[in-house]
Design an enzyme around this catalytic site. Structure first.
Site, PDB file in Angstrom:
ATOM      1  N   GLU A 343       0.802  -1.230   0.000  1.00  0.00           N
ATOM      2  CA  GLU A 343       0.000   0.000   0.000  1.00  0.00           C
ATOM      3  C   GLU A 343       0.838   1.285   0.000  1.00  0.00           C
ATOM      4  OE1 GLU A 343      -3.884  -1.582   2.453  1.00  0.00           O
ATOM      5  OE2 GLU A 343      -2.156  -1.005   3.628  1.00  0.00           O
TER       6      GLU A 343
HETATM    7  C1  TNX Z   1      -4.434  -3.955   4.833  1.00  0.00           C
HETATM    8  S1  TNX Z   1      -2.837  -6.368   4.427  1.00  0.00           S
HETATM    9  C2  TNX Z   1      -3.150  -3.732   5.273  1.00  0.00           C
HETATM   10  C3  TNX Z   1      -2.906  -3.297   6.656  1.00  0.00           C
HETATM   11  C4  TNX Z   1      -4.200  -3.107   7.392  1.00  0.00           C
HETATM   12  C5  TNX Z   1      -5.153  -4.209   7.053  1.00  0.00           C
HETATM   13  C6  TNX Z   1      -6.422  -4.193   7.827  1.00  0.00           C
HETATM   14  C7  TNX Z   1      -1.775  -5.328   4.211  1.00  0.00           C
HETATM   15  C8  TNX Z   1      -0.551  -5.804   3.624  1.00  0.00           C
HETATM   16  N1  TNX Z   1      -2.029  -4.063   4.554  1.00  0.00           N
HETATM   17  O1  TNX Z   1      -2.147  -2.130   6.669  1.00  0.00           O
HETATM   18  O2  TNX Z   1      -3.914  -3.114   8.755  1.00  0.00           O
HETATM   19  O3  TNX Z   1      -5.449  -4.120   5.690  1.00  0.00           O
HETATM   20  O4  TNX Z   1      -7.175  -5.343   7.589  1.00  0.00           O
END
Ligand code: TNX
Length: 538
Positions: A343
């Site tokens: 992300e």
């Molecule tokens: C996505 S899964 C994220 C996290 C969040 C999560 C909450 C991932 C690699 N990144 O930063 O905490 O969703 O479900």
């Protein structure tokens, strides 16, 4: 037949045992045992092969544990078993004690050199009336084997068989080894901090179900949780906050080493994660020179994702990462270093690729294998690096094309922070609601990733909505128990109808361990009539 697979050393060892038992034959009265069925005991994860012989080993105060001499780690495994049996039954069972002439039955933990036990975690259990023989080539295999044995010991003694208390262990033979080498759980200690004690309790519970990896998400926008001596403000400033404006916290290097030591004692690998180049607000507030999103970084206690990034073109950023990776790697005996990589929405694509390429080299310089969330596969990563697939099938395919191993963590099935249903007290539901059956009824093998590329399975627990161990347990249990089976047991041994009965039977253990699990209405939970004093933890 029963002894077909025994090596010469095992036979020699067994001969000594039998001679030893024969010596005490005079005093020994064989206690009539109830009829049992080893294949019906609620073992999780389900072993590869179970062959019942319908009698029992009488675990009682006249039982002793012996382990192979000069076999590294075996005596410690024996002592670990004795401690756990003490907590469960209150029996004091000696380990390798010389001249214990009251001994009538023995548990042998034997280092074998059988080629049948070629995977390091493989073990065989032979349970007879007078002896239990646990064979493993490594102490790691012996450790997995004693978890099975712990589960075979009944919750209550049978007080009608003899004057002393007896726990009849169903007889037969178990041959077992894991389907996947990597069986993990992730804990996000960044969004909310969890104490060393909390983490230890979680490790202890996971190891009972043969989970062998704990991935710690040590940094994010809301907090930096690991002391780095060369960059002290990371914890001074970056460790001071968490989601919701509470106090935050961090592990000193001594704390982290203690977690690593405790995990190692349970044959569990700690995978440290420093998430970057995104999810880095806490680091950038501590040292603004690292920041790359063009804004003045401020402490953040919300739950948005994707707004932060390191400046991927500054030498200082890579000098910083070099120090962080070095200090953490020095304290981490396991082979992996997780760099996050998810992300990074405000990092330009080319910058992201450049960054991951450089960071991979730093990780390798300190002797570790890089793991990253599935996005890292868009960079020029090496086939020795590992992709943790959580969202994008396209990224998973890219990883396979590069010859990388993949850790299977699909958010829709394996995210422990997803709510069970609309009534769940904690958790999110952006990926799915994941009731206990949905969490179990899927196959890591069925996602189009070739079997040889699957390293294993991991269930992440993100902590935006949880801040106490009780809340952690509510989301993790019982679902994590199912993920242990999805990663240890072969597909032929996985069946929801069968599993849900075995899961119901975990209630007495979970109660004894004071685990605040979610009592899913899909499970007909066994009522726990546990009466033994709760002071000692199993
Ligand atoms: C996505 S899964 C994220 C996290 C969040 C999560 C909450 C991932 C690699 N990144 O930063 O905490 O969703 O479900």
């Amino acid at each position: 037949m029963m002894f077909k697979n025994y090596s010469i050393r095992s036979i020699f060892f067994l001969a000594i045992t039998l001679a030893f038992l024969a010596c005490s034959e005079k005093e020994k009265k064989r206690i009539p045992m109830p009829t049992t069925d080893l294949s019906k005991v609620s073992l999780i994860p389900k072993p590869v092969h179970t062959i019942p012989t319908n009698s029992a080993f009488a675990l009682d105060q006249f039982t002793a544990i012996y382990t192979s001499k000069n076999a590294t780690g075996f005596e410690e495994v024996g002592t670990f078993l004795a401690d756990k049996l003490k907590a469960k039954t209150n029996l004091t069972i000696p380990v390798n004690s010389a001249g214990a002439n009251t001994v009538e039955r023995v548990i042998f933990i034997n280092q074998s050199d059988s080629t049948d036990l070629d995977s390091p975690e493989a073990y065989q259990l032979y349970i007879n009336q007078d002896s239990i023989i646990l064979n493993a080539n490594t102490s790691e295999g012996a450790f997995r084997g004693i978890q099975t044995l712990r589960q075979l010991v009944p919750n209550e003694s049978n007080d009608t068989l003899a004057t002393q208390k007896i726990w009849p262990v169903p007889s037969g033979k178990i041959m077992d080894n894991p389907n996947f080498a990597y069986r993990g759980s992730m804990l996000d200690v960044a969004r909310h901090f969890f104490s060393v004690e909390d983490v230890k309790k979680y490790i202890d519970l996971l190891s009972y179900y043969k989970i062998n990896v704990l991935h710690l998400h040590l940094s994010d926008d809301q907090g930096w949780r690991i002391e780095i001596k060369s960059w002290p403000k990371l914890t001074e400033i970056g460790g001071s906050t968490e989601v919701g404006g509470e106090a935050g916290g961090f592990y000193t290097q001594e704390d982290y080493k203690e977690i690593v030591r405790y995990a190692l004692e349970r044959y569990m690998t700690i995978v440290p994660e420093i998430d970057m180049p995104g999810h880095t607000n806490a680091a950038s507030v501590s040292y603004p020179i690292l920041n790359g999103n063009g804004k003045k970084p401020e402490l953040y206690e919300g739950t948005r994702v994707g707004f932060s990034t390191f400046d991927t073109h500054k030498d200082t950023v890579y000098a910083f990462i070099d120090d962080v990776v070095r200090e953490i790697s020095e304290m981490t005996p396991g082979p992996y270093f997780h760099v996050g990589g998810d992300e990074s929405h405000v990092t330009k694509n080319n910058d992201y690729i450049y960054f991951i390429n450089k960071v991979e080299k730093i990780v390798q310089k300190y002797g570790k294998r890089m793991i990253g969330w599935d996005e890292i596969a868009i960079a020029d990563v090496d086939s020795t690096s590992i992709s943790q697939w959580w969202a994008s099938e396209e990224n998973a395919k890219k990883a396979v094309k590069k010859g990388m191993k993949v850790i299977v963590s699909p958010a829709k099935k394996a995210y422990l922070d997803m709510q069970y249903d609309t009534l769940s007290k904690f958790g999110l539901h952006w990926a799915a609601y994941i009731p206990v059956d949905t969490a179990y009824i899927w196959s890591p093998e069925d996602y189009g990733i070739p079997l040889e590329n699957i390293l294993g399975v991991e269930a992440p627990l993100w902590s935006e909505t949880i801040s106490t161990i009780d809340e952690l347990e509510y989301l993790a249990f019982p679902r994590i128990i199912g993920y242990s089976e999805l990663s240890w047991s072969i597909p032929e041994n996985r069946d929801w109808e069968d599993y849900k009965v075995r899961l119901a039977d975990q209630a007495p253990f979970l109660d004894r361990m004071d685990v605040k699990y979610y009592p899913s209405p899909l499970i007909d939970w066994k009522k726990s009539n546990y009466t033994y004093d709760k002071i000692e933890k199993d």
